[in-house]
Write an enzyme that holds these catalytic residues in place. Structure first.
Site, mmCIF file in Angstrom:
data_model
loop_
_atom_site.group_PDB
_atom_site.id
_atom_site.type_symbol
_atom_site.label_atom_id
_atom_site.label_comp_id
_atom_site.label_asym_id
_atom_site.label_seq_id
_atom_site.Cartn_x
_atom_site.Cartn_y
_atom_site.Cartn_z
ATOM 1 N N LYS A 1 0.914 -1.312 -0.275
ATOM 2 C CA LYS A 1 -0.060 -0.338 0.091
ATOM 3 C C LYS A 1 0.903 1.340 0.428
ATOM 4 O O LYS A 1 2.237 0.924 -0.153
ATOM 5 C CB LYS A 1 -1.031 -0.279 1.101
ATOM 6 C CG LYS A 1 -1.621 -1.063 1.327
ATOM 7 C CD LYS A 1 -3.003 -1.137 2.728
ATOM 8 C CE LYS A 1 -3.820 -2.400 1.893
ATOM 9 N NZ LYS A 1 -5.251 -2.336 3.024
ATOM 10 N N TYR B 1 -12.652 -2.735 -3.055
ATOM 11 C CA TYR B 1 -13.227 -2.849 -1.769
ATOM 12 C C TYR B 1 -14.903 -3.066 -1.382
ATOM 13 O O TYR B 1 -15.470 -1.983 -1.009
ATOM 14 C CB TYR B 1 -12.664 -1.928 -1.138
ATOM 15 C CG TYR B 1 -11.362 -2.107 -0.545
ATOM 16 C CD1 TYR B 1 -10.815 -3.249 0.435
ATOM 17 C CD2 TYR B 1 -10.344 -1.049 -0.504
ATOM 18 C CE1 TYR B 1 -9.537 -3.410 0.770
ATOM 19 C CE2 TYR B 1 -9.023 -1.314 -0.143
ATOM 20 C CZ TYR B 1 -8.502 -2.200 0.521
ATOM 21 O OH TYR B 1 -6.803 -2.811 1.112
ATOM 22 N N ASN C 1 -2.310 -0.030 7.141
ATOM 23 C CA ASN C 1 -1.406 -1.278 7.345
ATOM 24 C C ASN C 1 -0.893 -1.848 6.526
ATOM 25 O O ASN C 1 -0.901 -3.577 6.173
ATOM 26 C CB ASN C 1 -2.923 -2.225 8.019
ATOM 27 C CG ASN C 1 -4.075 -2.663 7.140
ATOM 28 O OD1 ASN C 1 -3.588 -1.622 5.123
ATOM 29 N ND2 ASN C 1 -4.704 -3.246 7.066
ATOM 30 N N HIS D 1 -1.773 -5.842 1.207
ATOM 31 C CA HIS D 1 -3.270 -5.833 1.234
ATOM 32 C C HIS D 1 -2.646 -7.453 1.009
ATOM 33 O O HIS D 1 -1.321 -7.773 0.016
ATOM 34 C CB HIS D 1 -3.943 -5.778 -0.158
ATOM 35 C CG HIS D 1 -4.739 -6.584 -0.817
ATOM 36 N ND1 HIS D 1 -5.987 -6.474 -0.351
ATOM 37 C CD2 HIS D 1 -4.962 -6.912 -1.597
ATOM 38 C CE1 HIS D 1 -7.034 -7.010 -1.087
ATOM 39 N NE2 HIS D 1 -6.204 -8.098 -1.816
ATOM 40 N N GLU E 1 -9.167 -10.969 -8.110
ATOM 41 C CA GLU E 1 -8.057 -9.929 -7.750
ATOM 42 C C GLU E 1 -7.015 -9.834 -8.712
ATOM 43 O O GLU E 1 -6.960 -9.333 -9.536
ATOM 44 C CB GLU E 1 -7.448 -9.878 -6.450
ATOM 45 C CG GLU E 1 -9.067 -9.339 -5.482
ATOM 46 C CD GLU E 1 -8.243 -9.288 -4.765
ATOM 47 O OE1 GLU E 1 -7.101 -9.912 -3.732
ATOM 48 O OE2 GLU E 1 -9.508 -9.580 -3.152
HETATM 49 N N1 UDP Z 1 -10.090 -0.648 6.580
HETATM 50 C C1 UDP Z 1 -10.565 0.303 7.767
HETATM 51 N N2 UDP Z 1 -11.111 0.273 8.657
HETATM 52 C C2 UDP Z 1 -11.923 -0.894 8.966
HETATM 53 C C3 UDP Z 1 -11.625 -2.003 8.167
HETATM 54 C C4 UDP Z 1 -10.720 -2.170 7.530
HETATM 55 O O1 UDP Z 1 -9.681 1.326 7.167
HETATM 56 O O2 UDP Z 1 -12.092 -0.853 9.901
HETATM 57 C C5 UDP Z 1 -9.039 -0.721 6.006
HETATM 58 C C6 UDP Z 1 -7.807 -1.176 5.976
HETATM 59 O O3 UDP Z 1 -6.618 -0.248 4.740
HETATM 60 C C7 UDP Z 1 -8.034 -3.091 5.527
HETATM 61 C C8 UDP Z 1 -9.471 -2.506 3.710
HETATM 62 O O4 UDP Z 1 -9.781 -1.879 4.440
HETATM 63 O O5 UDP Z 1 -6.272 -3.511 4.922
HETATM 64 C C9 UDP Z 1 -9.487 -4.007 4.057
HETATM 65 O O6 UDP Z 1 -10.359 -4.420 4.837
HETATM 66 P P1 UDP Z 1 -10.705 -5.822 4.985
HETATM 67 O O7 UDP Z 1 -11.677 -6.095 5.968
HETATM 68 O O8 UDP Z 1 -10.717 -6.343 3.888
HETATM 69 O O9 UDP Z 1 -8.912 -6.448 5.536
HETATM 70 P P2 UDP Z 1 -8.156 -7.575 4.381
HETATM 71 O O10 UDP Z 1 -8.196 -8.170 4.049
HETATM 72 O O11 UDP Z 1 -6.494 -5.807 4.410
HETATM 73 O O12 UDP Z 1 -7.168 -7.472 6.070
HETATM 74 MG MG MG Z 2 -9.642 -8.201 2.602
#
Ligand code: UDP
Ligand code: MG
Length: 135
Positions: free
Chosen positions: A9, A49, A112, A115, A126
């Site tokens: 990211k 997303y 974070n 991805h 994807e």
């Molecule tokens: N995210 C956020 N707040 C939240 C949950 C997710 O900003 O409460 C963002 C974060 O960058 C995350 C991304 O949205 O990595 C996608 O969310 P997902 O639940 O798919 O998590 P991931 O698969 O990335 O662990």
């Molecule tokens: Mg995810």
């Protein structure tokens, strides 16, 4: 062999963790099949997303994800989808243990660093979705 879609990211690029994160992927024994730097637009993020578009944090997430270049990668290895999820650590920074990418570097749930596809099925979707950026 199994493949997954990984994306470093904008914070990972900006904070100069590209090398560190790629080393972790290589040290685990996975193969980098494709890799490219590019900048995302809101349209593809709404698709990528789609499970989050209704969330209050979605505008902030789009702002962050379009704030600078990302590095998209196709990574290959045995059980690489779950293996990469373990290397990444959980989504929430406070649940991510030291030793994981998010546990070591994230102090914020949005920013974070990385991805990774969450299932073999989504990995295929994807990889297809981002193929126009990767080629
Ligand atoms: N995210 C956020 N707040 C939240 C949950 C997710 O900003 O409460 C963002 C974060 O960058 C995350 C991304 O949205 O990595 C996608 O969310 P997902 O639940 O798919 O998590 P991931 O698969 O990335 O662990
Ligand atoms: Mg995810």
């Amino acid at each position: 062999m199994e493949k997954t879609y990984i994306m470093l990211k904008p914070d990972a690029v900006q904070r100069k963790f590209i090398g560190n994160i790629i080393s972790r992927i290589e040290n685990k024994g996975y193969n980098i099949k494709q890799m490219k730097m590019f900048t995302l637009e809101e349209e593809i993020l709404k698709e990528h997303y789609s499970h989050l578009v209704e969330k209050p944090f979605f505008p902030e997430l789009v702002e962050f994800m379009t704030s600078g270049p990302v590095i998209g990668m196709i990574i290959e290895g045995d059980d690489v989808v779950i293996g990469m999820r373990h290397l990444m650590g959980p989504t929430k920074w406070e649940e991510a243990n030291p030793g994981t990418i998010r546990g070591d570097f994230a102090n914020n749930t949005t920013e974070n660093l990385i991805h990774g596809s969450d299932s073999v099925e989504n990995a295929m979707i994807e990889i297809k979705r981002f193929s126009k950026y990767l080629n």
